[in-house]
Design a protein around this motif. Structure first.
Motif, PDB file in Angstrom:
ATOM      1  N   MET A 160      11.131 -30.367  26.508  1.00  0.00           N
ATOM      2  CA  MET A 160      10.421 -29.587  25.487  1.00  0.00           C
ATOM      3  C   MET A 160      10.583 -28.093  25.695  1.00  0.00           C
ATOM      4  O   MET A 160      10.656 -27.639  26.837  1.00  0.00           O
ATOM      5  N   PRO A 161      10.594 -27.307  24.597  1.00  0.00           N
ATOM      6  CA  PRO A 161      10.473 -25.854  24.775  1.00  0.00           C
ATOM      7  C   PRO A 161       9.064 -25.534  25.289  1.00  0.00           C
ATOM      8  O   PRO A 161       8.089 -26.076  24.775  1.00  0.00           O
ATOM      9  N   MET A 162       8.988 -24.688  26.301  1.00  0.00           N
ATOM     10  CA  MET A 162       7.706 -24.348  26.939  1.00  0.00           C
ATOM     11  C   MET A 162       7.227 -22.943  26.574  1.00  0.00           C
ATOM     12  O   MET A 162       6.037 -22.660  26.569  1.00  0.00           O
ATOM     13  N   CYS A 163       8.183 -22.023  26.329  1.00  0.00           N
ATOM     14  CA  CYS A 163       7.817 -20.646  25.984  1.00  0.00           C
ATOM     15  C   CYS A 163       8.958 -20.030  25.173  1.00  0.00           C
ATOM     16  O   CYS A 163      10.125 -20.364  25.375  1.00  0.00           O
ATOM     17  N   LEU A 164       8.580 -19.141  24.250  1.00  0.00           N
ATOM     18  CA  LEU A 164       9.537 -18.562  23.301  1.00  0.00           C
ATOM     19  C   LEU A 164       9.351 -17.056  23.221  1.00  0.00           C
ATOM     20  O   LEU A 164       8.230 -16.561  23.338  1.00  0.00           O
ATOM     21  N   LYS A 165      10.456 -16.347  22.988  1.00  0.00           N
ATOM     22  CA  LYS A 165      10.371 -14.891  22.816  1.00  0.00           C
ATOM     23  C   LYS A 165      11.439 -14.446  21.816  1.00  0.00           C
ATOM     24  O   LYS A 165      12.632 -14.443  22.115  1.00  0.00           O
ATOM     25  N   LEU A 166      10.986 -14.088  20.596  1.00  0.00           N
ATOM     26  CA  LEU A 166      11.881 -13.517  19.590  1.00  0.00           C
ATOM     27  C   LEU A 166      12.009 -12.024  19.848  1.00  0.00           C
ATOM     28  O   LEU A 166      11.024 -11.370  20.180  1.00  0.00           O
ATOM     29  N   TRP A 167      13.196 -11.479  19.659  1.00  0.00           N
ATOM     30  CA  TRP A 167      13.367 -10.023  19.813  1.00  0.00           C
ATOM     31  C   TRP A 167      14.557  -9.574  18.984  1.00  0.00           C
ATOM     32  O   TRP A 167      15.436 -10.358  18.642  1.00  0.00           O
ATOM     33  N   GLN A 168      14.522  -8.308  18.647  1.00  0.00           N
ATOM     34  CA  GLN A 168      15.578  -7.734  17.817  1.00  0.00           C
ATOM     35  C   GLN A 168      16.385  -6.759  18.666  1.00  0.00           C
ATOM     36  O   GLN A 168      15.836  -5.774  19.170  1.00  0.00           O
ATOM     37  N   GLN A 174      20.442  -9.041  13.524  1.00  0.00           N
ATOM     38  CA  GLN A 174      19.722 -10.312  13.455  1.00  0.00           C
ATOM     39  C   GLN A 174      18.923 -10.549  14.741  1.00  0.00           C
ATOM     40  O   GLN A 174      19.451 -10.357  15.839  1.00  0.00           O
ATOM     41  N   PRO A 175      17.644 -10.950  14.620  1.00  0.00           N
ATOM     42  CA  PRO A 175      16.886 -11.237  15.843  1.00  0.00           C
ATOM     43  C   PRO A 175      17.504 -12.389  16.642  1.00  0.00           C
ATOM     44  O   PRO A 175      18.192 -13.245  16.090  1.00  0.00           O
ATOM     45  N   LEU A 176      17.254 -12.381  17.943  1.00  0.00           N
ATOM     46  CA  LEU A 176      17.679 -13.455  18.836  1.00  0.00           C
ATOM     47  C   LEU A 176      16.434 -14.107  19.424  1.00  0.00           C
ATOM     48  O   LEU A 176      15.346 -13.529  19.388  1.00  0.00           O
ATOM     49  N   LEU A 177      16.602 -15.302  19.950  1.00  0.00           N
ATOM     50  CA  LEU A 177      15.467 -16.005  20.539  1.00  0.00           C
ATOM     51  C   LEU A 177      15.785 -16.426  21.963  1.00  0.00           C
ATOM     52  O   LEU A 177      16.836 -17.010  22.233  1.00  0.00           O
ATOM     53  N   LEU A 178      14.874 -16.124  22.871  1.00  0.00           N
ATOM     54  CA  LEU A 178      14.935 -16.659  24.229  1.00  0.00           C
ATOM     55  C   LEU A 178      13.927 -17.800  24.322  1.00  0.00           C
ATOM     56  O   LEU A 178      12.779 -17.650  23.890  1.00  0.00           O
ATOM     57  N   ALA A 179      14.358 -18.930  24.860  1.00  0.00           N
ATOM     58  CA  ALA A 179      13.459 -20.083  24.976  1.00  0.00           C
ATOM     59  C   ALA A 179      13.548 -20.654  26.381  1.00  0.00           C
ATOM     60  O   ALA A 179      14.647 -20.835  26.925  1.00  0.00           O
ATOM     61  N   GLY A 180      12.387 -20.906  26.981  1.00  0.00           N
ATOM     62  CA  GLY A 180      12.315 -21.549  28.293  1.00  0.00           C
ATOM     63  C   GLY A 180      11.964 -23.017  28.116  1.00  0.00           C
ATOM     64  O   GLY A 180      11.089 -23.348  27.315  1.00  0.00           O
ATOM     65  N   TYR A 181      12.631 -23.880  28.858  1.00  0.00           N
ATOM     66  CA  TYR A 181      12.478 -25.324  28.659  1.00  0.00           C
ATOM     67  C   TYR A 181      11.909 -26.038  29.878  1.00  0.00           C
ATOM     68  O   TYR A 181      11.858 -25.502  30.978  1.00  0.00           O
ATOM     69  N   GLU A 182      11.578 -27.305  29.616  1.00  0.00           N
ATOM     70  CA  GLU A 182      10.969 -28.184  30.623  1.00  0.00           C
ATOM     71  C   GLU A 182      11.873 -28.402  31.840  1.00  0.00           C
ATOM     72  O   GLU A 182      11.397 -28.620  32.947  1.00  0.00           O
ATOM     73  N   ASP A 183      13.196 -28.349  31.643  1.00  0.00           N
ATOM     74  CA  ASP A 183      14.109 -28.605  32.766  1.00  0.00           C
ATOM     75  C   ASP A 183      14.354 -27.368  33.631  1.00  0.00           C
ATOM     76  O   ASP A 183      15.145 -27.407  34.574  1.00  0.00           O
TER      77      ASP A 183
END
Length: 328
Positions: A160-168, A174-183
């Motif tokens: 599962m995605p655990m934490c998200l951070k959108l930034w420009q 175009q904005p990008l997304l950083l996502a931290g996952y369960e693994d």
């Protein structure tokens, strides 16, 4: 000789439950007394007056289910909240109102906080964990139009995605997304192609929290382990481990970089808040006040450093407010 750590400036009591999320809204007028929003396990969002140290308003829109994300959208009168009732609510608080004006059903059962970024006047992008286990959905607000669904490649076992951070990255891009996952991975996603640009395994355990400094192209993440991972993003949009920092005790609930990018704070399962210099991750202070896990942190965005505050919310039902002014 190091100075002894400070005591909280003051403590807010009266949530009646564990505090899961905090958010400051400072307003553009200086010197403004900021408003602090908190979301708790009993489903209430409290709007705190930091002059009186009391609750101005208690908002109840999540069916008494835990609230774990609160954000303002362009001022303290427009609020977004996310709860364990699988709903994201949009609020209008202008002129004393306390009305939910719209809501989004997320169908996601996890604890992943959504992430917001402003893309134009009155327009926002919001990333949230989707119904399907490994997916992240990005919507435009307030229209609720779907922008993209980010799906890992077939066979990827991110969990599962655990934490998200959108930034420009910069204006007009175009904005990008950083996502931290369960693994334990952090992925960088391109929203226009819906493809992952880079993946980095930062932790052995699920990524509990991350923050990113787009000016220095450097981020930090924490997990249930004893390690803070600092990573960087190079010109080719590849994530690389920059350094790691060993902690005394395991377990980080939240990590946040102050808006001026000078210091960062971590919320510990060991009841402590740790302050570091962001440039070299030099430990600056250990704030020891709470009697249970510190679950969330928020810095105020005052322009003047001496006015900047740090709020910490804990399982012990209290919110501590600190003034941490480093002259470096």
């Amino acid at each position: 000789m190091a100075l002894p750590p400070p005591d909280p400036q003051f403590v807010l009591r009266g949530t009646g439950a564990a505090v899961h999320t905090l958010h400051f809204s400072c307003g553009s007028r200086e010197p403004a007394v900021p408003v602090l929003f908190s979301g708790s396990e009993n489903g209430f969002i409290h709007v705190w007056n930091l002059k009186t140290h009391r609750v101005d308003t208690a908002l109840d829109g999540h069916g008494r289910k835990s609230v774990y994300c609160v954000e303002t959208m362009g001022g303290k009168d427009r609020l977004l909240s996310q709860g364990r009732d699988q709903r994201i609510c949009l609020w209008d608080l202008a002129e004393g109102r306390s009305a939910v004006t719209d809501s989004i059903f997320t169908e996601n059962v996890g604890f992943c906080r959504c992430s917001l970024v402003k893309v134009a006047e009155g327009r926002w992008l919001m990333a949230m964990a989707a119904k399907a286990l490994q997916e992240v959905q990005v919507l435009e607000l307030p229209s609720k139009t779907s922008v993209c669904t980010l799906k890992p490649e077939a066979g990827a076992k991110l969990g599962m995605p655990m934490c998200l951070k959108l930034w420009q990255p910069n204006c007009g891009s175009q904005p990008l997304l950083l996502a931290g996952y369960e693994d334990g991975s952090v992925l960088l996603w391109n929203l226009s192609t819906g493809k992952a640009l880079s993946q980095l395994v930062c932790h052995q355990e699920p990524v509990m929290s991350l923050d990113f400094d787009s000016e220095k192209a450097k981020g930090i993440s924490g997990s249930s382990e004893k390690v803070l991972s600092i990573w960087s993003l190079n010109e080719q949009q590849n994530l690389q481990v920059y350094k790691t920092h060993e902690l005394v005790n395991a377990g980080i609930s939240d990590v946040t970089i102050r808006p001026d990018k000078k210091i960062l704070a971590t919320a510990g399962w060991d009841h402590r808040i740790r302050i570091f210099g962001w440039k070299k991750l030099k430990p600056l202070a250990v704030l020891d006040y709470h009697t249970a896990t510190v679950q969330c942190l928020a810095f105020s965005d005052h322009k003047h450093p001496a006015e900047q505050l740090l709020a910490a919310g804990s399982k012990d039902h209290r919110i501590s407010i600190w003034s941490i002014y480093t002259r470096t």
